[in-house]
Structures are given as C-alpha cells and as structure tokens.
Write a protein that holds these residues in place. Structure first.
Motif, PDB file in Angstrom:
ATOM      1  N   ASP C 261       7.442  -1.875   5.657  1.00 47.75           N
ATOM      2  CA  ASP C 261       6.652  -1.734   4.405  1.00 47.75           C
ATOM      3  C   ASP C 261       7.122  -0.555   3.746  1.00 47.75           C
ATOM      4  O   ASP C 261       7.073  -0.421   2.572  1.00 47.75           O
ATOM      5  CB  ASP C 261       5.137  -0.968   4.879  1.00 47.75           C
ATOM      6  CG  ASP C 261       4.487  -2.213   5.572  1.00 47.75           C
ATOM      7  OD1 ASP C 261       4.646  -3.382   5.288  1.00 47.75           O
ATOM      8  OD2 ASP C 261       3.445  -1.847   6.115  1.00 47.75           O
ATOM      9  N   ALA C 265       8.145  -0.380  -0.303  1.00 46.55           N
ATOM     10  CA  ALA C 265       7.617   0.536  -1.105  1.00 46.55           C
ATOM     11  C   ALA C 265       8.554   1.580  -1.762  1.00 46.55           C
ATOM     12  O   ALA C 265       8.295   2.155  -2.740  1.00 46.55           O
ATOM     13  CB  ALA C 265       6.800   1.320  -0.351  1.00 46.55           C
ATOM     14  N   THR C 317       7.609   7.139  -2.287  1.00 47.32           N
ATOM     15  CA  THR C 317       6.680   6.138  -2.007  1.00 47.32           C
ATOM     16  C   THR C 317       6.685   5.542  -0.668  1.00 47.32           C
ATOM     17  O   THR C 317       5.869   5.049   0.168  1.00 47.32           O
ATOM     18  CB  THR C 317       6.876   4.801  -2.924  1.00 47.32           C
ATOM     19  OG1 THR C 317       8.147   4.780  -2.854  1.00 47.32           O
ATOM     20  CG2 THR C 317       6.281   5.603  -4.217  1.00 47.32           C
ATOM     21  N   CYS C 318       7.979   5.466  -0.086  1.00 50.83           N
ATOM     22  CA  CYS C 318       8.460   5.140   1.454  1.00 50.83           C
ATOM     23  C   CYS C 318       7.512   5.933   2.270  1.00 50.83           C
ATOM     24  O   CYS C 318       6.888   5.241   3.404  1.00 50.83           O
ATOM     25  CB  CYS C 318       9.679   5.440   1.645  1.00 50.83           C
ATOM     26  SG  CYS C 318      10.376   6.660   1.468  1.00 50.83           S
ATOM     27  N   ALA C 321       4.092   4.761   2.319  1.00 53.89           N
ATOM     28  CA  ALA C 321       3.744   3.365   2.709  1.00 53.89           C
ATOM     29  C   ALA C 321       3.590   3.440   4.242  1.00 53.89           C
ATOM     30  O   ALA C 321       3.248   2.438   4.989  1.00 53.89           O
ATOM     31  CB  ALA C 321       4.560   2.534   2.289  1.00 53.89           C
TER      32      ALA C 321
END
Lengths: 300, 168, 682
Positions: C261, C265, C317-318, C321
């Motif tokens: 994910d 992301a 953003t990682c 996520a």
C-alpha cells in the motif's frame, strides 16, 4: 624529457607535410625533439618477407644509433610517426627481447659497424606521446583557434594500433579522438577507424585497393564528416590522391579533405597553414577553412 | 652454436628457499601440478609463515655453503597470520645491511611475495634468481672460512712463539 | 655447524630411521632415480632401513612402514613422495597406528617440488638426494607431541543467498543445526531469481526456486538477514566471531506484511528510477520491493532517490498508508555479533561488463542487449511482460546471439564460462518461441557437456535456429548494401565455409561470461582464504577438496569458486553443507601442534615478542618477569620465535635445531660437504 625523432622515408617525400606539421606542433608544445643522425630505411614490410634477419638488422641499426646518440639517458624515447616504421621498429624491439639467439646475431652484425644495441629504446607513436606524455589538458591549454564546429572522422589505419602497439585500444582506439576534442573539434562516431585503406594495393591492383579506400571515404561523408584525420602517410595518400579515380569507378562525387591529425592540431594552435604543409594537399579541406572563417559548410 | 670454451663444468648455484605454507609453498605445489619446468637449484624448506624466518637461518645457509637464499611469503595484506610477512620484511631490510657489510651481494638474498595462485611466479622468480646468482659465481663461504681458520692457526703459532721467552 | 656426530647419535638418543621413497607410478620414478636415492639414504647415519615402493600412500605402502616400525623398532620415519599438503595426514595416521607418535614422521616433497618441475633426470635425482638428506638430519630432532582438540560451535554462517547459499542453508537446517544466512541484497534468490527458464529442461526458474526461498524464510533453524553484510571476522575453526551490519530498510521487517500500500501511496505517481532487478530496463519508485516473490516480503526505501531523505519536505503519504506503522524513516544500521563454528561462502559471481568489448556496441546501439537483460525481457513478470521487442517497440525479425563475450578472450578473460553455450541455446529457443524470428547463434565451439545438454542442442538445431561457427569481429551500423540499412550488421568469419559473412539483424544478444565479484578480494581477506589467478575463491584441492579452503572451517560453494551452472552450484552447496556438518558432528577438530612456548629459564623478560603476536597470545608475568604464551590462542606462525633475542621461544615442529639441521642437510651432511658426499656415494 627529450625525444629522438625517426622520420623514415615517407616523411621526407610523399608525407613531407606530416613532418612539417608534426615538428611545428612539437615546437609549439615546447617539446625537445631531435632527429636521429644517419638513420636508414626501417626495411618496411617488404624486406621482412624477403629476409627476416637482415630486415631486423637494418631496423636494429636505427635503434642502436638512437642509443649512441642519447647514450646518457636511462630510457630512450624514439618517436616514429609513420605507421609502418612504428610497427617495424616496435616489432624489431620486441623480437630481439624475446629471441636471444637472434639478438646475439644482430648484435654481432651491428658490432661490425661499431654499434651496440642494449634494449633501452622505447618506440613511441606521436599520438601516444601527445596524449600520454603531454596530455590532452596541456594541448587544450595551448589552443588559440579552437576548431569549433568542425566534424572530424579520425582514421587510425591498421598499423598504428595493431598488432604490437599497446598505447591505445586495438578495437576502439580513441587517442586521435581525444586530441580532436582537445582542439575543440567534434569527433564523428564511425566504425571504420581501423579498417584497411588498401595499402599498397590501391596504387598497384586498384580493383582490390580502390573499393577499400572508397568505402572509408563514403562512410565518412555519409556521417557528415568535414575532414578525415589520419596518422599514416600511406593512408593519407591513398585516401586523398585517388578520389578522382574512385568517383569515376564508382560513379560518385566524393570530395573530402584528408589531412594529418597534426595539421588540424597546428591550425588550432594558430600555426600558419603553409608551415603545416597544407599547401601540399591535393584536396584542400575547404569545410575546415570555411568554418574557421565563420562561413557556412557545404556538403557535396 | 658449439663453443669449445664452454666444455668445463658449469657452476651450478645452490639456493636454499624458505616458503610459507599458505601462499608460496602452495604456489610451488601449483607450479608442480601445472608441470612448469624450472631450474633445479632451489631447495625448499617449508615453514608456516615467512615471519618464522630467523635471520640466523639465512646466515646459517650462507655459512653452510649456499650461494643464495630465497624467502617466499604471502603478498602484503594477505598473510594467513595477519602480518608475519611485514615482520619478515622489516627483518629482511636490516639483514640486507648486514649482508652488505659482510660482502654478500644483494642479489644473493631475495624476498618475494608469491600468492597461492602464482605458480608462474615461482618459476620466473626461481629461474631469474638462479641466473643472477650463477652470474655472480660461487660464494663458497665454507672454503673461505677454512682459509681464514688456517691463517688464524698460523697467527696463533707466531704469537705463541713470541710469547715463549716471557714465560721462560 | 654440525648438530650430529658422524655415527648418528645425538644427546644420547640413537634414532632408528626408516626411509621410504615413492615411485608414484611414473610421476616420480620417471624423473628421479628412486633406487639411487634409496641406496644413498641407506648409507646415511641413523638410517636403519631404506626402501622404495610403487605407491607409498596405498594400503600396502602404509603397511610396509607399520611392519618396519614394529619389527625393526624404528623411531623416526621419513617418506619422500608428494606434497605434505596432500598426504602428511595419511602417513601420520599410519605411523600412529603402528604405535609411534605421529610427529616423529617427516615428509619430503619430491613430486611437486622435484619430478614435476625438472626436466633433467640427473639433476632431479641430485635434488631429491639433498632433500632426503635434509629430512633425515631433521628427524633426529623430532619430538613426541600431543595434538590439541578444539570444540566446534554447531552454528553455521552462510554468506550469500543465491541458489547455492539457499541449498546449503536448508541442508544444514534440516539436519537440525542452526544457520545464519546473510545476504547483501534486500531479497534472497540471487541470479537464479532473474532467470525465466532453466536449461535443458525449460523448468520455470521461479517455480523451482521460490518454494525453496520461502522454506528458508520459514525454517525454525534459519536466521535470515537480508540487506546485511559481514563486516569483520575473528577467530578460527570451531569458533569464529563474526560482526554483521544490517543496513536500514527504513521499514520494520517484523511489522511489514508486504501489502505494498505504501508503494501505491508514494507521492511519485509514476515509477522513475531504474529497477536493479530488471537490469534497469524498467522503473521503480523510491519505495519498492525488488520483485513479486522477493523473500522476505518486505518493502524498502532507497534513500538516494526518496524525496524525504533529500529535502525532508515530503508529505510522507507512505507512512499514512501503512496501517501497521511499519515505516521508520529514522532507522539506523543494526550491528550483530554472532559466534559460529564454520562458514560457507556462497557469494556468487558477476556477469562480464559488455562495454569492455567495444566491438560489440553494447550501450552504443540500443538494440544490443546482454543475456541477463534478455532473461528479464522474456520473463512474464519482466519489464515488457514477456514480450520480446526492440527498443523501437517492434517485434524483431532476426536476432543474433553472440557467444563467448568476455570469455575465451585474451583481451578479457581467458576462461570458458561454462554456462553461456547452454543459456544461449535456451534464449534462442525462447526468443524463437516468443517472436518467430530467425535466430543466429555465433559460437567458437559448442560446449554442451551435461545430462541432457547435447540433446537440447540437437533439439535446437531441429527447431531451425541457425548456427555460425566463428568469433564475431564486430557489430556495426555501417551499411554496405541497402538490406543492411537501419539494422545491426554482425560481421563474422564463418570458419566452416571459410568466408567472412555480414548478417544484418534487428537485435543482438551478448552472451556475457561469468567473472568474480568486484569485492571478492575483500571477502577473501576478511575470511583469510585465497583466490586463484582469475580472482575466484581458491579451493583446497581442485579434485579432492573442491569445497574446502586452506583455512579450516571455511567452505565455498557456487559461482564464487568458478563459473558453474545451477545443478553444479547446488551439488557444491550440498557438499559444503556436508563438510560443515561432518565437522559439527565430530564435535571437535584436532589442530596441528605447531604452537610456540617459552623456556622460562632463558627468557630475559625483554618483551620484544609481545607486540609481535597478532593474536595477543603472549603476555608478561609481572611476578616472574618472564613472557608467557597462551597456547590456546597461539596459531603457530612462529614470528615471535624468530624475533626472540635470547632464543628462549621454541615452536613445535619448527624448532630452530630442526630447521638448522634441515639447512645443513640440504647443503652438507653432518659436517661433510655436499660434493664429498656425492663422491662417496657415486
């Protein structure tokens, strides 16, 4: 460092402009270069085929003369600009190193004329000396008239980098291209740098030799080279002087200057074309002159 | 080429070699397995490390009649025992000075780094050394020593003769 | 100087020496006059019996020695045969069985050091005489010694997680022993994971490899450390102390489940950086997983390309996520120290850099590929999803495969890389299958030794693949005729028909050979082993100890030892595992008793020896003012012995007296000059 200079027969005759330009460039780079006293023919390739021992003895005489002339130096550097001379002298030196019996015989022969050969000589090609001793940085520093925009096809021929020489890559040589870059010109990337020019066959059996020379010039023109740069008197002669014959035989219209790399260097170092023997050329490198004057290139 | 002068027996140097177990001795084995032919004048003593070579071994070899001594160890940085070869190098440099004072030519004592894979180098080093020592000629310290012994005996006799009246 | 008096008695000991010279079939006897040496030695003082025999190492040869020891009451044995590195142990064991301490035995090397390297029988015999005489004189001073046993730590370190390392790890772990498997890359699998199919069976490489990879991950006896490197090795067989650096992945391995994910992301919507696993033919993001079946299934960050590492201004953003909170951008390297008894090195190989052979135009012409790139291209999970296309995106109509790139070449590597003929055939088959193109193989010699290999070659010939015998001179874009325009022309001398051919193709594949890894020399130094001239790790014996090294307890397997294919690597890995297991189940190993000790009464307490010892085995006893050697730490190099100014250190097996007498024996014997001896025995 001091250098001895072995001209060989070509640089005193058909390749006169090679000598003129090379010595002028050496002078401009403040190199200490002296001609070997009383040098003789290297024996070229023909004599090797007739009598190897005598051919080696003839070539070895030049090495012995070099040792005599520079007897105080630890290592003697002999510059041999003609590819054939370079190859023959290098071969002689290597052969004598590996073949002690033959070395003894040749030393005896030299003794008869009051000479001795120890093996202190190093045979150098001018490209080797310019790139590895002087260095492209020094050359670039000395440039006053960079050949900006000139596209040069460097043509090394067969004997400069093969079979004994080690100063450059034998398959993909680059020393002449390094110099081309140092004088501000642009190298053409082409695959025929070391392809045979036809050598003695171009003048003797032209149905064999002429196509070989023609292929080289055709590819250089196709890749938009303004001039072909050479390091061998025979290559220069074959590629330049037979262009009319080629055009007749292959119904083509090739017209491209073929000069010595030292002549291009000389132009970039601001030496006047006449001193560089450019007036002796049959096909003047028009595009080079035009670009240097800021004019438009003409492709024919 | 026949040369009548060369009929007399050629001088064959005797060379004692100390080869370390891990590199040079293994390289000599490799030279053997590869069937490389080299001069038979070198006789090898196996030691674990070139660091084991006591300068006395070298002097003893010369004193016993060796014309040359060759020491073979691992390349710098490759010693099986980290740095025995450096220790040997240090000793070797000092010994060279001693040998010079004793009048033993530099070429007679040689230290070489030969790794386990360099069978070729064993051959070239041995051939080269044998050739150089052959050109230098015999060292013959034992013979010289017996000459010196004779001289000393003569001197002693003379001294004794002079001393006799004093004791009388 | 003479250590013996003429009749062979020293310090009251009368040695009874037995001398045996081996013919070794013709290996020795053809060059050394063994009978002459035997007679010569028989005349030397102290020698009771001197014999020559066809094969001393054979059972009857050994029994000969044992019988003589018992019947003639021998107390010293000298055998002149091959190198002591080969058979010293054999003879020591034989001597011991006959009731004599094995260290009264000495071996003379007259094969590797004499018969094989000399071409003159007379000189060879003289040299053998001198060496034998030196040994006879040496054994006068031999002593009875006890061997020391060290326990073997049952844990094993395996360096390298390619197929060889994986196989060795599973073999040992299945035997119930603990393995530390250290891999430099973020995943195990090595080169094999990059291949599409394997020759000659055309098994899918991933299908046979990935189950083994996950067994490694899940095995209770295997500690798998990927993205880790060995930094330091200390100790010796049975007890190595190894320091390992675990490079930060910036992801907590225990928490990450490989859902990817975070990769989706990443603020880079498009992948932009060359993907190492696909040989740079596709792109990846700064956060990535090397390939779908990577083991462990853990993502990692590339700090070189991640914005946050460069500018600290990423929206991260990682991290948002990841619901398992597995991302830790502040992760630092972790250092581990482990103790193991044995080590298996399976560090693999590197493919030849095709740019070093400029005549083939790699990197100059876009449609010249290396074989490893083509492996990725034909692979269904590769950069083109298995479609073989030129750089322009067309299906090639003709493809040339050039064999021996970087192999069998004086200007590159002299060796044959062994696998290229076979993988070229495999690639020819796959390319033809994928594209229907005309495929040309340019080979020097076709080398297909192996089970089913020649049959595979035969099959390819029937499939209509073209074979041109000759080393390719060049790949060029220089068109001589219109058909060659916009193509790559392969210029080659076809040596079967004796003409120079120009064959225009759309795509060229360079079958690059195998070479040692760049840091093979560093690894070798770290583990104290040797490399062969080519730079591959050197085995103890090319035939009889192919996975052992000169350092006890260190074994080698796979491509780090030399070019080899998958079946050979696996076989070697099994062999290395068996060697390690045999040491472990023996529980201990006997060490050569060549340690040093101090004669206290001679020691002046000068301390010169103390800084010389690389193992800090020497200390100074302040009470007695004498140096003390800890024999458990001493490795027996002898450096301190040579340096002791008072001669108070002795090294077992290499005592001063032994070496002095050996020197004397080489040059003269018991005070008699060598020449005189030769006259006497003539």
């Amino acid at each position: 460092m001091r250098y001895l200079y072995y001209p060989g027969c070509s640089l005193k005759s058909t390749g006169k402009s090679y000598e003129e330009s090379l010595l002028a460039v050496f002078k401009a780079l403040k190199m200490d270069v002296v001609e070997i006293n009383d040098w003789n023919c290297c024996g070229a390739t023909a004599y090797m085929a007739v009598d190897e021992t005598k051919a080696f003895a003839i070539a070895a005489r030049n090495l012995a003369l070099a040792e005599e002339q520079f007897n105080k130096e630890e290592e003697i550097h002999v510059i041999a600009p003609c590819s054939a001379c370079y190859m023959v002298l290098l071969k002689t030196k290597m052969f004598l190193e590996q073949n002690l019996a033959e070395k003894g015989r040749i030393k005896n022969a030299l003794k008869e004329s009051g000479l001795n050969y120890e093996g202190k000589v190093k045979i150098r090609h001018p490209l080797d000396v310019l790139v590895n001793d002087i260095g492209v940085k020094e050359i670039a520093k000395a440039v006053t008239h960079p050949l900006k925009g000139v596209k040069v096809a460097s043509y090394y021929g067969c004997q400069t980098v093969r079979p004994y020489s080690t100063f450059d890559d034998q398959r993909e040589p680059h020393t002449m291209d390094d110099i081309t870059a140092a004088i501000g010109a642009e190298s053409v990337d082409w695959p025929l740098k070391t392809r045979c020019c036809g050598a003695s066959l171009t003048g003797t059996i032209d149905r064999v030799g002429l196509p070989l020379s023609f292929m080289i010039l055709k590819e250089a023109s196709k890749r938009r080279a303004d001039v072909v740069s050479t390091s061998c008197p025979l290559c220069q002669f074959n590629l330049e002087c037979y262009q009319d014959n080629m055009n007749k035989q292959f119904r083509n219209d090739i017209h491209i200057g073929v000069v010595y790399f030292s002549q291009l260097m000389g132009l970039a170092l601001g030496i006047d074309p006449k001193t560089l023997g450019m007036n002796r050329l049959f096909v003047p490198p028009e595009n080079v002159y035009k670009i240097m004057k800021g004019g438009e290139k003409v492709y024919v | 080429m026949p040369n009548p002068e060369k009929k007399e027996k050629k001088f064959e140097p005797k060379i004692v070699a100390f080869f370390c177990n891990w590199c040079t001795y293994t390289a000599a084995d490799l030279a053997g397995v590869s069937r490389l032919k080299y001069a038979p004048n070198v006789r090898v003593i196996r030691i674990m490390c070139s660091g084991r070579v006591d300068p006395q071994f070298i002097l003893q070899a010369f004193a016993s009649g060796a014309d040359g001594v060759l020491i073979g160890g691992c390349h710098p940085g490759d010693c099986h025992y980290s740095e025995g070869n450096y220790k040997m190098l240090r000793r070797f440099r000092l010994l060279q000075r001693v040998l010079k004072v004793l009048g033993i030519a530099e070429e007679r004592c040689r230290l070489e780094w030969i790794s386990a894979s360099e069978g070729d180098k064993v051959k070239t080093v041995i051939n080269d050394m044998v050739e150089k020592v052959r050109n230098l000629g015999p060292l013959s310290i034992p013979a010289k020593m017996s000459d010196i012994d004779e001289e000393i005996k003569e001197l002693e006799k003379e001294i004794n003769r002079e001393e006799v009246p004093q004791h009388a | 100087m003479s250590n013996t008096n003429g009749n062979g008695t020293i310090k009251g000991i009368t040695p009874r020496i037995g001398f045996y010279i081996c013919h070794c079939g013709h290996n020795i006897a053809a060059m050394v006059d063994v009978e002459k040496v035997q007679k010569f030695v028989a005349s030397l003082p102290g020698v009771v019996v001197s014999r020559d025999y066809k094969y001393m190492c054979s059972d009857p040869g050994q029994e000969l020695v044992q019988k003589d020891i018992k019947e003639l009451k021998l107390n010293r044995i000298v055998v002149a045969s091959c190198s002591p590195l080969l058979h010293e142990h054999t003879f020591r064991r034989a001597v011991e069985k006959a009731g004599l301490n094995p260290f009264f035995f000495h071996m003379v090397n007259i094969r590797e050091n004499v018969s094989w390297v000399t071409d003159n029988r007379e000189q060879a015999t003289a040299k053998a005489n001198a060496l034998a005489r030196a040994a006879i004189q040496r054994v006068f001073f031999h002593k009875s010694l006890e061997t020391k046993k060290v326990p073997i730590n049952p844990d094993v370190l395996i360096v390298g997680g390619g197929i060889a390392g994986i196989h060795a790890a599973l073999t040992i772990a299945n035997a119930g022993k603990h393995v530390y498997l250290v891999e430099r890359e973020p995943t195990i699998g090595g080169h094999m994971a990059m291949f599409d199919k394997t020759f000659p069976t055309l098994d899918c490489a991933a299908c046979i490899l990935t189950p083994k990879m996950s067994s490694v991950k899940n095995h209770p006896n295997i500690t798998l450390w990927t993205y880790s490197e060995v930094e330091k090795v200390e100790g010796f067989v049975g007890n190595y102390k190894v320091n390992i650096k675990r490079k930060p992945r910036y992801v907590i391995e225990e928490l990450c489940v490989g859902c990817m994910d975070c990769i989706d992301a990443c603020i880079y919507k498009e992948a932009k950086y060359p993907d190492e696993f696909n040989q740079g033919l596709s792109k990846r993001k700064p956060i990535y997983i090397p390939f779908p079946q990577a083991t462990p299934q853990v993502v990692l960050f590339d700090p070189e390309t991640c914005i946050d590492f460069k500018s600290h201004r990423c929206k991260k953003t990682c991290i948002e996520a990841c619901d398992r909170k597995a991302i830790d951008l502040k992760q630092v390297p972790e250092y581990k120290e482990i103790n193991v008894g044995t080590v298996i090195l399976a560090t693999g190989f590197k493919t030849y850099d095709a740019e070093k052979s400029p005549q083939y135009g790699y990197k100059k012409f876009p449609n010249v590929f290396t074989s490893l790139e083509i492996e990725r291209i034909v692979n269904a999970s590769g950069p083109t999803n298995g479609e073989v296309l030129t750089k322009e995106g067309n299906i090639p109509k003709s493809v040339g495969i050039i064999h021996c790139v970087g192999s069998r070449d004086e200007k590159a590597h002299k060796w044959c890389s062994r696998v290229c003929c076979m993988y070229s055939l495999k690639l020819a088959h796959l390319i033809k299958e994928h594209t229907g193109a005309e495929v040309y193989n340019f080979y020097i010699d076709m080398r297909t030794p192996g089970k089913g290999y020649e049959e595979f070659y035969d099959k390819l010939m029937n499939e209509g693949v073209h074979f041109v015998r000759g080393r390719v001179a060049e790949v060029t874009d220089w068109a001589l005729i219109p058909e060659e325009e916009h193509k790559l022309t392969i210029r080659v001398e076809d040596t079967l028909i004796g003409v120079v051919r120009r064959i225009p193709v759309d795509m060229v594949v360079l079958a690059v050979g195998m070479e040692p890894r760049e840091d093979a020399q560093d690894i070798r130094r770290m583990f104290n082993i040797s490399c062969s001239t080519e730079g591959f790790f050197l085995e103890r014996h090319p035939k009889l100890a192919p996975v052992s090294t000169f350092t006890d307890g260190i074994f080698i397997a796979g491509g780090c030892q030399g070019p080899r294919d998958i079946p050979d690597s696996v076989a070697q890995a099994g062999a290395a595992a068996a060697e390690a297991l045999s040491l472990i189940s023996a529980g201990s190993i006997e060490l050569e008793p060549n340690t040093a000790s101090i004669i206290e009464s001679f020691c002046s307490g000068c301390k010169s020896c103390i800084p010389l010892c690389p193992y800090s085995a020497i200390s100074f006893n302040e009470g007695t003012k004498k140096a003390v050697i800890n024999e458990a730490l001493c490795k027996g190099c002898g450096t301190c012995v040579a340096a002791c100014p008072s001669g108070s250190i002795i090294q077992n097996l290499f005592e001063d007296e032994q070496i002095f007498s050996e020197i004397d024996g080489l040059l003269k014997f018991a005070g008699i000059e060598l020449e005189e001896m030769e006259v006497v025995n003539a």
